[in-house]
Design a protein around this motif. Structure first.
Motif, PDB file in Angstrom:
ATOM      1  N   GLU A 173      56.409  48.278  57.108  1.00 30.80           N
ATOM      2  CA  GLU A 173      56.609  49.346  58.110  1.00 30.80           C
ATOM      3  C   GLU A 173      55.353  49.528  58.962  1.00 30.80           C
ATOM      4  O   GLU A 173      55.425  49.656  60.182  1.00 30.80           O
ATOM      5  N   ARG A 174      54.214  49.518  58.274  1.00 25.88           N
ATOM      6  CA  ARG A 174      52.947  49.731  58.969  1.00 25.88           C
ATOM      7  C   ARG A 174      52.692  48.623  59.989  1.00 25.88           C
ATOM      8  O   ARG A 174      52.274  48.884  61.128  1.00 25.88           O
ATOM      9  N   ALA A 187      54.897  46.633  61.492  1.00 18.65           N
ATOM     10  CA  ALA A 187      55.856  46.707  62.604  1.00 18.65           C
ATOM     11  C   ALA A 187      55.470  47.826  63.566  1.00 18.65           C
ATOM     12  O   ALA A 187      55.478  47.641  64.790  1.00 18.65           O
ATOM     13  N   ARG A 188      55.097  48.960  63.015  1.00 17.15           N
ATOM     14  CA  ARG A 188      54.731  50.121  63.836  1.00 17.15           C
ATOM     15  C   ARG A 188      53.453  49.831  64.631  1.00 17.15           C
ATOM     16  O   ARG A 188      53.385  50.061  65.830  1.00 17.15           O
ATOM     17  N   ASP A 189      52.438  49.298  63.945  1.00 11.75           N
ATOM     18  CA  ASP A 189      51.163  49.028  64.628  1.00 11.75           C
ATOM     19  C   ASP A 189      51.334  47.987  65.731  1.00 11.75           C
ATOM     20  O   ASP A 189      50.720  48.080  66.796  1.00 11.75           O
ATOM     21  N   ALA A 234      54.121  47.375  67.446  1.00 18.72           N
ATOM     22  CA  ALA A 234      54.836  48.011  68.561  1.00 18.72           C
ATOM     23  C   ALA A 234      53.880  48.895  69.354  1.00 18.72           C
ATOM     24  O   ALA A 234      53.877  48.877  70.594  1.00 18.72           O
ATOM     25  N   ASN A 235      53.026  49.638  68.647  1.00 22.98           N
ATOM     26  CA  ASN A 235      52.070  50.521  69.330  1.00 22.98           C
ATOM     27  C   ASN A 235      51.058  49.746  70.155  1.00 22.98           C
ATOM     28  O   ASN A 235      50.546  50.244  71.157  1.00 22.98           O
ATOM     29  N   TRP A 267      61.851  43.164  56.269  1.00 20.33           N
ATOM     30  CA  TRP A 267      61.212  42.942  57.570  1.00 20.33           C
ATOM     31  C   TRP A 267      62.185  43.205  58.717  1.00 20.33           C
ATOM     32  O   TRP A 267      61.814  43.776  59.744  1.00 20.33           O
ATOM     33  N   ALA A 298      62.424  46.992  59.070  1.00 14.93           N
ATOM     34  CA  ALA A 298      61.212  47.606  59.647  1.00 14.93           C
ATOM     35  C   ALA A 298      61.085  47.271  61.130  1.00 14.93           C
ATOM     36  O   ALA A 298      60.678  48.111  61.945  1.00 14.93           O
ATOM     37  N   SER A 299      61.436  46.035  61.489  1.00 18.96           N
ATOM     38  CA  SER A 299      61.321  45.609  62.891  1.00 18.96           C
ATOM     39  C   SER A 299      62.313  46.351  63.771  1.00 18.96           C
ATOM     40  O   SER A 299      61.999  46.761  64.894  1.00 18.96           O
ATOM     41  N   GLU A 357      63.578  49.282  63.196  1.00 21.89           N
ATOM     42  CA  GLU A 357      63.087  50.658  63.269  1.00 21.89           C
ATOM     43  C   GLU A 357      61.974  50.775  64.333  1.00 21.89           C
ATOM     44  O   GLU A 357      61.953  51.731  65.101  1.00 21.89           O
ATOM     45  N   ALA A 358      61.095  49.782  64.377  1.00 19.30           N
ATOM     46  CA  ALA A 358      59.972  49.830  65.323  1.00 19.30           C
ATOM     47  C   ALA A 358      60.364  49.305  66.704  1.00 19.30           C
ATOM     48  O   ALA A 358      59.579  49.389  67.643  1.00 19.30           O
TER      49      ALA A 358
END
Lengths: 414, 264
Positions: B110-111, B113-115, B117-118, B137, B140-141, B143-144
């Motif tokens: 999750e971390r 994917a989020r990082d 995307a950010n 994966w 998580a992808s 979601e992000a």
């Protein structure tokens, strides 16, 4: 039938005859460990190997051929030797050695190699490749390739080529090409990387004759099954000699094939404790060790989810051991599972402890063990003192020490 | 932020294949990687894959191994990879991360994917993550909001292509040959057939990589694929250059040649 003609292996010995409840699932998972993390290009080859093995392991013709080679070529069954003068240093516990050092080529690796070489022929492939650390798996593979007329290429870390020069010469003499691997840490893990690169390029005619119970499914299962004969024989022999099962079984763990090989036949014997000894190298505090199970964390290395020596971002940390065969920052997924379930216990043995046991066995019993196996011997010394004089301890003496003379000469100033 | 879909829509409208370039983060230096990738975009790359340097790159040939080794010696960490993505995304290219699985696994799915995307990244290419192990994966992808690209190979039977394509968003990566990364004299003969077989099972764009290194090869691949992926040839230019400035010029020149190739 004379004793020499009795089969050493039966279908049940090889495949467990359906009595084992511990085979990996369809995706090659032992609990949360194992599986496949490999380039998609290799999936069909892994599927092919798995399918062929499924057929072979219940094919009486295949088992007979394997059995014949184990008896007439590898020298099975190997004997069980009680070592009382050595055991006097272990609080008087009875210590019994399973003598895999007496097999042809001098280590347990020959068992798996003969099985997989037969499988290679069934697959219709004409070339085998393998990785090697101490050189024992490389020598065994080169031997089987010579025996069966297969082309053979061995990948070996350049550092290992140097410390196991004798085995490099043996492989060459047997007709194999030895490729020194000069990238990364120049040891076993880099040899595995290079072997995978070869395999993905030449997979149409090449079998990767994997040497330990690590790697992607189905290697952990296949290598285990071909090594399983060690424990099957030892269990019978201990019962014959002592009239009971051992209290503990000890083995060295690098990738883990000799340990799984001797452990497996005891899996259902809940009173038999299983001990795996990893290379503590120069000691935990120095950071120079191969304590994958005892100090590592869960990750993915070489195609499998298991314990790995890695940093917080998943980069592999280089391992260290005086014994090339244990110098590996990963471990077979079934060991990871046995650790988590508590069925087996894993501890470290330092270079110094291993070398002490190495010399002690030589002086007290006239047996020069491989430095890898010396880790199990050191563990048995420790365990004997804990368990007391009534205990019976089985140790897998996985290989002989001829290849380690250079290291021993340096270490002991011989 | 340019999405993969926008890239392929634009290329299709121009009746050409998209050009995808690869460079590892931290190579030749942390800033040098951003500069080189930006030059590649300015000279015609539509998509940039930023490689996450990993200690055991078992599907890479000597050129990428060398670059990745230098990057790790430069001390490249995942934060640097994210910063590289951020810098390259500013150039206007759709920017992906190509990585072996263990670094994501360890960092946290999750971390990561989020990082990513950010940082402005649009997705990942994960060459050793099999569909069987991909569930966390993919979730998580999704979601992000980032794409997931997986590989098919000449050895892949149709049922595997179906399985892999079902995990993909953005595009499907078709490996042109059986082997590791690295420029070759000729593009694998199996590539065209693989693209055809893949197209039969997915509506996603199909891009071809492994072994493509010059304009003529790019043109050849562009005739049957939606995108042409080039990695080792760019790295080779940087490795062979006597200094950073001439390295940038060489990379820019190669990107222009390839960009002309995909437009032939």
């Amino acid at each position: 039938m004379t004793p020499a003609e009795e089969p050493v292996i039966t279908p049940a010995d090889l495949a467990g005859g359906g009595v084992r409840g511990d085979d990996p699932d369809a995706h090659g998972k032992f609990g949360r460990f194992g599986g496949r993390y490999v380039p998609e290009a290799l999936i069909p080859a892994l599927d092919e190997v798995a399918a062929e093995y499924e057929k072979a392991k219940t094919d009486l013709g295949f088992i007979r051929e394997f059995d014949h080679l184990l008896r007439t070529y590898a020298g099975r069954p190997t004997t069980l030797t009680e070592v009382p003068r050595f055991a006097a240093h272990a609080g008087g516990a009875r210590i019994l050695l399973k003598r895999e050092d007496l097999t042809h080529t001098g280590a347990h690796k020959i068992n798996n190699v003969l099985g997989q070489a037969l499988l290679t022929k069934r697959l219709g492939k004409r070339r085998v490749i393998a990785e090697t650390g101490a050189g024992q798996h490389g020598v065994a593979t080169a031997t089987a390739a010579a025996l069966m007329g297969l082309e053979c290429v061995i990948y070996m870390g350049a550092v290992d080529c140097e410390r196991q020069a004798l085995n490099v010469a043996r492989m060459k003499l047997l007709g194999a090409t030895v490729v020194p691997v000069t990238n990364g840490s120049q040891t076993l893990k880099d040899a595995i990387n290079e072997a995978f690169r070869d395999w993905v390029t030449n997979v149409d005619h090449t079998h990767y004759l994997f040497g330990t119970v690590a790697g992607p499914h189905p290697f952990p299962e296949i290598v285990r099954d071909f090594a399983r004969i060690i424990g099957v024989e030892a269990r019978r022999q201990v019962l014959e000699l002592t009239g009971r099962l051992p209290d503990a079984v000890c083995a060295a763990v690098g990738g883990g094939s000799n340990a799984i090989g001797v452990f497996h036949a005891f899996m259902e014997d809940r009173d038999v404790k299983l001990y795996g000894y990893e290379a503590g190298g120069r000691g935990l505090e120095t950071g120079e060790h191969a304590l994958t199970l005892t100090e590592g964390s869960v990750g993915v290395l070489h195609g499998s989810r298991t314990y790995v020596l890695q940093d917080e971002e998943g980069q592999t940390i280089e391992s260290h051991s005086i014994s090339a065969g244990l110098d590996y920052p990963g471990v077979g997924p079934e060991h990871a599972w046995l650790k988590d379930t508590g069925r087996a216990v894993y501890e470290g043995v330092t270079d110094a402890e291993a070398m002490e046991a190495f010399a002690l066995l030589a002086r007290t019993e006239g047996i020069i063990p491989a430095i890898e196996s010396s880790h199990a011997l050191a563990g048995a010394l420790r365990l004997g003192r804990e368990l007391g004089p009534e205990a019976v301890i089985l140790v897998n003496l996985s290989g002989r020490g001829d290849k380690d003379m250079g290291t021993a000469m340096n270490y002991f100033n011989l | 932020m340019t999405t993969l879909q926008a890239v392929f829509d634009k290329a299709r409208a121009e009746d050409r294949a998209a050009l995808v370039g690869y460079l590892p983060a931290g190579f030749p230096t942390k800033d040098g990687a951003v500069a080189a990738a930006t030059a590649m975009v300015e000279a015609g790359c539509d998509v940039i894959e930023i490689g996450l340097p990993y200690s055991d790159p078992l599907m890479d040939g000597p050129t990428i191994q060398d670059a990745v080794h230098r990057s790790l010696i430069n001390g490249t960490r995942i934060a640097d990879v994210m910063r590289t993505v951020e810098g390259v995304a500013k150039s206007g290219a759709a920017t992906l991360v190509m990585t072996y699985w263990n670094p994501i696994d360890r960092y946290g799915v999750e971390r990561f994917a989020r990082d990513l995307a950010n940082a402005g990244g649009v997705g990942t290419i994960t060459p050793d993550l099999t569909p069987e192990e991909s569930e966390p994966w993919l979730a998580a992808s999704k979601e992000a909001g980032i794409d997931t690209v997986f590989l098919v190979a000449p050895s892949s039977p149709d049922e595997r292509i179906v399985r892999v394509a079902a995990c993909c968003t953005g595009f499907v990566y078709a490996a042109s040959l059986m082997g590791v990364t690295g420029a070759r004299e000729t593009v694998g003969a199996a590539a065209e057939g693989l693209v055809k077989r893949t197209r039969a099972h997915t509506g996603l764009p199909v891009c071809v990589g492994l072994g493509v290194g010059n304009g003529a090869q790019a043109a050849e691949v562009a005739a049957y694929a939606d995108g042409v992926i080039v990695g080792s040839a760019f790295i080779r230019r940087l490795l062979d250059a006597p200094d950073e400035k001439s390295g940038l010029a060489a990379v820019r020149e190669l990107a222009s040649e390839l960009a002309r190739g995909v437009r032939r």
